[in-house]
Write a protein that holds these residues in place. Structure first.
Motif, PDB file in Angstrom:
ATOM      1  N   GLU A   1       3.079 -42.211 -16.273  1.00 26.57           N
ATOM      2  CA  GLU A   1       3.227 -43.160 -15.173  1.00 26.57           C
ATOM      3  C   GLU A   1       2.475 -44.456 -15.462  1.00 26.57           C
ATOM      4  O   GLU A   1       1.355 -44.442 -15.965  1.00 26.57           O
ATOM      5  CB  GLU A   1       2.688 -42.526 -13.895  1.00 26.57           C
ATOM      6  CG  GLU A   1       2.895 -43.361 -12.661  1.00 26.57           C
ATOM      7  CD  GLU A   1       2.420 -42.636 -11.416  1.00 26.57           C
ATOM      8  OE1 GLU A   1       1.646 -43.247 -10.662  1.00 26.57           O
ATOM      9  OE2 GLU A   1       2.811 -41.476 -11.208  1.00 26.57           O
ATOM     10  N   PHE A   2       3.104 -45.573 -15.099  1.00 29.93           N
ATOM     11  CA  PHE A   2       2.514 -46.894 -15.260  1.00 29.93           C
ATOM     12  C   PHE A   2       2.710 -47.689 -13.986  1.00 29.93           C
ATOM     13  O   PHE A   2       3.666 -47.476 -13.242  1.00 29.93           O
ATOM     14  CB  PHE A   2       3.187 -47.650 -16.415  1.00 29.93           C
ATOM     15  CG  PHE A   2       3.047 -46.960 -17.735  1.00 29.93           C
ATOM     16  CD1 PHE A   2       1.948 -47.190 -18.528  1.00 29.93           C
ATOM     17  CD2 PHE A   2       4.005 -46.068 -18.168  1.00 29.93           C
ATOM     18  CE1 PHE A   2       1.804 -46.538 -19.737  1.00 29.93           C
ATOM     19  CE2 PHE A   2       3.882 -45.415 -19.377  1.00 29.93           C
ATOM     20  CZ  PHE A   2       2.774 -45.653 -20.158  1.00 29.93           C
ATOM     21  N   VAL A   3       1.802 -48.636 -13.744  1.00 30.97           N
ATOM     22  CA  VAL A   3       1.921 -49.554 -12.616  1.00 30.97           C
ATOM     23  C   VAL A   3       1.821 -50.971 -13.158  1.00 30.97           C
ATOM     24  O   VAL A   3       0.860 -51.311 -13.857  1.00 30.97           O
ATOM     25  CB  VAL A   3       0.825 -49.301 -11.561  1.00 30.97           C
ATOM     26  CG1 VAL A   3       0.922 -50.330 -10.444  1.00 30.97           C
ATOM     27  CG2 VAL A   3       0.927 -47.895 -10.999  1.00 30.97           C
ATOM     28  N   TYR A   4       2.830 -51.782 -12.849  1.00 28.77           N
ATOM     29  CA  TYR A   4       2.850 -53.179 -13.263  1.00 28.77           C
ATOM     30  C   TYR A   4       2.436 -54.029 -12.071  1.00 28.77           C
ATOM     31  O   TYR A   4       3.035 -53.944 -11.000  1.00 28.77           O
ATOM     32  CB  TYR A   4       4.245 -53.579 -13.753  1.00 28.77           C
ATOM     33  CG  TYR A   4       4.381 -55.056 -13.952  1.00 28.77           C
ATOM     34  CD1 TYR A   4       3.719 -55.701 -14.995  1.00 28.77           C
ATOM     35  CD2 TYR A   4       5.148 -55.826 -13.092  1.00 28.77           C
ATOM     36  CE1 TYR A   4       3.820 -57.063 -15.170  1.00 28.77           C
ATOM     37  CE2 TYR A   4       5.258 -57.196 -13.261  1.00 28.77           C
ATOM     38  CZ  TYR A   4       4.592 -57.797 -14.293  1.00 28.77           C
ATOM     39  OH  TYR A   4       4.690 -59.147 -14.460  1.00 28.77           O
ATOM     40  N   ASP A   5       1.419 -54.860 -12.230  1.00 32.70           N
ATOM     41  CA  ASP A   5       0.933 -55.762 -11.192  1.00 32.70           C
ATOM     42  C   ASP A   5       1.449 -57.163 -11.504  1.00 32.70           C
ATOM     43  O   ASP A   5       1.041 -57.774 -12.494  1.00 32.70           O
ATOM     44  CB  ASP A   5      -0.594 -55.749 -11.159  1.00 32.70           C
ATOM     45  CG  ASP A   5      -1.160 -56.619 -10.056  1.00 32.70           C
ATOM     46  OD1 ASP A   5      -0.387 -57.216  -9.280  1.00 32.70           O
ATOM     47  OD2 ASP A   5      -2.401 -56.703  -9.970  1.00 32.70           O
ATOM     48  N   SER A   6       2.319 -57.668 -10.655  1.00 28.88           N
ATOM     49  CA  SER A   6       2.973 -58.947 -10.932  1.00 28.88           C
ATOM     50  C   SER A   6       2.161 -60.157 -10.487  1.00 28.88           C
ATOM     51  O   SER A   6       2.632 -61.284 -10.612  1.00 28.88           O
ATOM     52  CB  SER A   6       4.343 -58.974 -10.236  1.00 28.88           C
ATOM     53  OG  SER A   6       4.171 -58.967  -8.827  1.00 28.88           O
ATOM     54  N   SER A   7       0.956 -59.960  -9.983  1.00 28.92           N
ATOM     55  CA  SER A   7       0.183 -61.093  -9.472  1.00 28.92           C
ATOM     56  C   SER A   7      -0.231 -62.088 -10.565  1.00 28.92           C
ATOM     57  O   SER A   7      -0.514 -63.237 -10.269  1.00 28.92           O
ATOM     58  CB  SER A   7      -1.060 -60.599  -8.720  1.00 28.92           C
ATOM     59  OG  SER A   7      -1.899 -59.878  -9.583  1.00 28.92           O
ATOM     60  N   MET A   8      -0.269 -61.655 -11.818  1.00 21.40           N
ATOM     61  CA  MET A   8      -0.685 -62.546 -12.910  1.00 21.40           C
ATOM     62  C   MET A   8       0.483 -63.229 -13.616  1.00 21.40           C
ATOM     63  O   MET A   8       0.266 -63.961 -14.579  1.00 21.40           O
ATOM     64  CB  MET A   8      -1.497 -61.749 -13.941  1.00 21.40           C
ATOM     65  CG  MET A   8      -2.803 -61.229 -13.402  1.00 21.40           C
ATOM     66  SD  MET A   8      -3.814 -60.487 -14.685  1.00 21.40           S
ATOM     67  CE  MET A   8      -3.344 -58.771 -14.524  1.00 21.40           C
ATOM     68  N   ASN A   9       1.714 -62.971 -13.184  1.00 17.26           N
ATOM     69  CA  ASN A   9       2.876 -63.504 -13.882  1.00 17.26           C
ATOM     70  C   ASN A   9       3.820 -64.215 -12.923  1.00 17.26           C
ATOM     71  O   ASN A   9       3.820 -63.955 -11.736  1.00 17.26           O
ATOM     72  CB  ASN A   9       3.636 -62.377 -14.583  1.00 17.26           C
ATOM     73  CG  ASN A   9       2.781 -61.649 -15.585  1.00 17.26           C
ATOM     74  OD1 ASN A   9       2.291 -60.575 -15.315  1.00 17.26           O
ATOM     75  ND2 ASN A   9       2.583 -62.234 -16.749  1.00 17.26           N
ATOM     76  N   LEU A  10       4.639 -65.073 -13.503  1.00 16.61           N
ATOM     77  CA  LEU A  10       5.706 -65.742 -12.768  1.00 16.61           C
ATOM     78  C   LEU A  10       6.832 -66.005 -13.758  1.00 16.61           C
ATOM     79  O   LEU A  10       6.595 -66.440 -14.879  1.00 16.61           O
ATOM     80  CB  LEU A  10       5.207 -67.058 -12.166  1.00 16.61           C
ATOM     81  CG  LEU A  10       6.133 -67.750 -11.178  1.00 16.61           C
ATOM     82  CD1 LEU A  10       6.394 -66.857  -9.970  1.00 16.61           C
ATOM     83  CD2 LEU A  10       5.528 -69.060 -10.715  1.00 16.61           C
TER      84      LEU A  10
END
Length: 184
Positions: free
Chosen positions: A91-100
């Motif tokens: 399982e992995f979690v991607y946090d999109s707060s650092m990307n656009l």
């Protein structure tokens, strides 16, 4: 006397040396190893589960799991053993707060895999900026306006409950056996 000591050492030596089994390379299969997720809003987290199945005759020993960026975290233990014929979810979690914008991430799994010892999983998505306009699909999506559900907008955004939340290319639709020609 020296001969007796030598014989005693030869008899004791096998007990002093531990038995060590050498584990050979194995093959694995992964369902949808290359995924294309639908766009997400910046700041949202995307949870992914990849199921790794050991299709070889040797136990699969995963020594390390390396995501390609700090935005991606592994919630599974890095040291995993999967017996032949068994499967284990990773399982992995991607946090999109650092990307656009467009994001392409690669996850490298190292172990006793055939030939190169590495398995690559990948996904991509588009991270969109949250809107400042109060009348946008985000409001409909969050349920602040109930008429959105009447018009089917929520279903259009969420999709059906049977869908996976991602799509794959035609050649990756079915479970693939990862062997030396598939490993990059």
């Amino acid at each position: 006397m020296m001969k007796k000591i030598f014989i005693i050492i030869l008899l004791i030596l096998p007990f002093l040396v531990g038995c060590k089994k050498v584990i050979g390379p194995t093959t694995v299969s992964v369902v949808d190893s290359v995924r294309h997720y639908y766009p997400i809003i910046q700041g949202e987290k995307l949870k992914m589960i990849f199921e790794i199945k050991n299709t070889g005759n040797q136990p699969l020993v995963i020594n390390d799991i390396q995501p390609s960026s700090l935005s991606l975290t592994n919630t599974t233990d890095n040291d995993v053993i999967i017996m032949p014929g068994m499967a284990k979810p990773v399982e992995f979690v991607y946090d999109s707060s650092m990307n656009l914008g467009y994001v392409h991430e690669v996850i490298r799994i190292f172990g006793n895999l055939a030939t190169k010892g590495v398995l690559e999983l990948s996904f991509d998505t588009n991270v969109v900026s949250p809107t400042q306009d109060p009348v946008d699909y985000e409001i409909f999506y969050t349920g602040e306006l109930k008429e959105a559900e009447i018009h089917g907008l929520k279903k259009a955004v969420d999709g059906n409950s049977e869908t996976k939340g991602y799509y794959v290319d035609n050649h990756d639709r079915n479970m693939r056996k990862i062997n030396s020609t598939d490993i990059r």
